[in-house]
Design an enzyme around this catalytic site. Structure first.
Site, PDB file in Angstrom:
ATOM      1  N   PHE A  16       0.925  -1.180   0.140  1.00  0.00           N
ATOM      2  CA  PHE A  16      -0.007  -0.152   0.155  1.00  0.00           C
ATOM      3  C   PHE A  16       0.455   1.310  -0.096  1.00  0.00           C
ATOM      4  CE2 PHE A  16      -2.722  -3.434   2.726  1.00  0.00           C
ATOM      5  CZ  PHE A  16      -3.575  -3.484   1.539  1.00  0.00           C
ATOM      6  N   ARG A  17       1.930   1.195  -0.573  1.00  0.00           N
ATOM      7  CA  ARG A  17       2.909   2.469  -0.814  1.00  0.00           C
ATOM      8  C   ARG A  17       3.259   2.533   0.885  1.00  0.00           C
ATOM      9  NH1 ARG A  17       3.692   3.673  -5.636  1.00  0.00           N
ATOM     10  NH2 ARG A  17       2.182   2.976  -7.216  1.00  0.00           N
ATOM     11  N   LEU A  18       3.046   1.986   2.442  1.00  0.00           N
ATOM     12  CA  LEU A  18       3.542   2.393   3.185  1.00  0.00           C
ATOM     13  C   LEU A  18       4.822   2.005   3.826  1.00  0.00           C
ATOM     14  CD1 LEU A  18       0.352   1.465   5.002  1.00  0.00           C
ATOM     15  CD2 LEU A  18       1.423   3.785   4.409  1.00  0.00           C
TER      16      LEU A  18
END
Length: 206
Positions: free
Chosen positions: A182-184
């Site tokens: 989730f692009r974290l």
């Protein structure tokens, strides 16, 4: 495959980045299909316009990151003019990236001679034959130049060209990035005010 401590929520127990870089490079040597030591080098010209290209990292230690080139090439002239540069490693198979930047110094003649002597004979000839980054009228002109230097150095040692040597980037910042869902992503930056100063480790928002 080693994750170098990433799954624990911290990148490394060390307070300096070189051990972590070494672990990541070792992982890349096992997973990358070609040139795990390939790295993008960014420079700027006298007008402040940026340039970037791929080179091969040929050495690193606590003093910095070393690559070799023709000093009369575009990147050679730009680095000699500005004495600053940046690097970016991207290992797609590992979903990892390392960025660094800092001032640049020329390696010693002894270092340059030793690395040049380790290169394949054809690569040493090529260092003489290629007027790197300058216009080439035809491919035949390059092949003719290679033939001329091959004949000149048909036997014996091939000396290192006076315009061919190495640069060492002495980083003041090194950032480690690891892809997360989730692009974290995980990002850790090591910073220091000067190239021989102590490191500060800072976790960054993705």
């Amino acid at each position: 495959m080693s994750d170098s401590g990433l799954t624990t929520g911290d990148f490394t127990a060390e307070n300096e980045p070189f051990a972590l870089f070494g672990a990541w490079l070792k992982d890349a040597e096992s997973s990358e299909p070609n040139d795990p030591n390939a790295v993008a080098v960014a420079t700027v010209d006298e007008n402040g316009m940026p340039n970037v290209r791929m080179v091969l990292l040929k050495g690193y230690d606590e003093n910095g990151f070393v690559f070799y080139t023709n000093f009369e090439s575009q990147k050679g002239r730009e680095i000699l003019g500005q004495k600053k540069a940046a690097m970016c490693f991207h290992w797609k198979s590992l979903r990892r990236q390392v960025r660094l930047r800092g001032e640049v110094e020329v390696v010693s003649d002894a270092e340059a001679d030793a690395y040049y002597a380790s290169r394949a004979r054809g690569s040493r000839i090529g260092a003489w034959a290629s007027k790197q980054s300058r216009p080439l009228e035809t491919r035949f002109a390059l092949e003719k130049s290679v033939a001329e230097y091959t004949a000149r150095y048909a036997i014996g040692d091939i000396p290192r060209p006076p315009y061919w040597s190495g640069f060492r980037i002495k980083p003041v910042s090194i950032e480690f990035w690891h892809d997360r869902q989730f692009r974290l992503h995980d990002r850790i930056e090591f910073r220091r005010p000067v190239a021989d100063g102590p490191w500060e480790k800072v976790r960054m928002y993705p």
